[in-house]
Design an enzyme around this catalytic site. Structure first.
Site: not given
Length: 295
Positions: A17, A51, A110
């Site tokens: 990852e 984000a 989240d």
């Protein structure tokens, strides 16, 4: 390639990852990491959901495409839903499809500080169902050996896991853990519930005490006493802690592989040195196991 097919040909699937750089940094800052990781020949590389940026200029999508097209490694794009509308998710799915990304890790995500959830997706299984009805993607889900940090109890978590499979998830990647007994208990419950999809064990090597304590507190991972002693002993010696962390992760992986797990997913934290050191220690074991499958 839809990576769920890997489990039909390999006894052990091994993957990494990575995460996209901050929007204030050029995306090229991760290129050296990818160059080194692809030389280790992982079965796939997943890219976390970054984000920031616009929906059509998403760094997760861009990196997932690069991993596959430039570096020749199959990719998995993470996708979260709690802060997105269905229309926004569809824009990302269209972009992934256009860029040739076939595999998605569907997550609830989240809620950003100061924001409210959009309300169209409240759980990961809802996103899985939406993706399943939206395009020809292979869908992965997450699972939690110690229970989700915001879940009511472990039994409920496992029922959600079964629901994810029923909605279309074909494989799972576990949250990080430092005590293998939690993972083995989850596998036992998986069998009792009749969940057939393979699960890769998520392993994070410790190279920084403050970082791992923060991450463990966020995800609810238990830190064993043995592990605490390692961190306390070497916290002021960066190199020693890194080597001790690598050794602990290798010990975890060897135990998991010896117990017949479906795969290992290494949370690299964009640190190719650590990934390479671990790979050097377990590569012979992985090759031996997978050669037996071929034979």
């Amino acid at each position: 390639m839809k990576i769920n097919e890997l489990f039909n040909t390999k006894e052990l699937v091994f993957s990494f990852e990575i995460f996209p750089p901050k929007v204030t940094s050029p995306i090229s800052t991760v290129y050296n990491t990818l160059e080194e990781l692809k030389d280790l020949k992982p079965d796939f590389i997943s890219v976390t959901y970054g984000a920031g940026g616009s929906l059509t200029d998403n760094r997760t999508t861009e990196l997932s495409s690069l991993v596959k097209e430039k570096y020749g490694v199959e990719s998995v794009a993470h996708l979260t839903c709690i802060s997105s509308t269905k229309e926004e998710i569809d824009i990302i799915l269209d972009d992934l499809k256009m860029k040739g990304v076939e595999n998605i890790l569907a997550l609830r995500g989240d809620i950003p500080v100061g924001q409210d959830p959009k309300g169209e997706f409240n759980y990961a299984y809802e996103l899985i169902s939406h993706i399943k009805n939206r395009g020809d993607f292979n869908i992965l889900g997450a699972c939690y050996p110690e229970g989700h940090v915001k879940g009511r109890d472990f039994k409920e978590d496992m029922l959600h896991l079964k629901l994810k499979e029923e909605m279309g998830a074909t494989q799972f990647i576990s949250q990080l853990f430092f005590d293998n007994s939690y993972f083995y208990n989850m596998l036992e419950q998986k069998e009792k519930l009749g969940i057939k999809s393979p699960i890769q064990a998520g392993i994070m090597p410790v190279v920084n005490k403050n970082q791992i304590e923060r991450i463990a507190s966020l995800c609810g991972a238990h830190i064993p006493e043995k592990f605490i002693k390692i961190m306390n002993r070497y916290e002021h010696d960066k190199d020693a802690l890194r080597e001790a962390g690598i050794a602990y992760a290798v010990e975890q992986i060897v135990d998991l592989v010896s117990s017949g797990v479906d795969g290992i997913h290494l949370y690299t934290m964009n640190n190719p040195y650590v990934a390479r050191r671990i790979h050097e220690n377990i590569n012979t074991i992985i090759n031996s196991i997978n050669n037996k499958k071929v034979i």
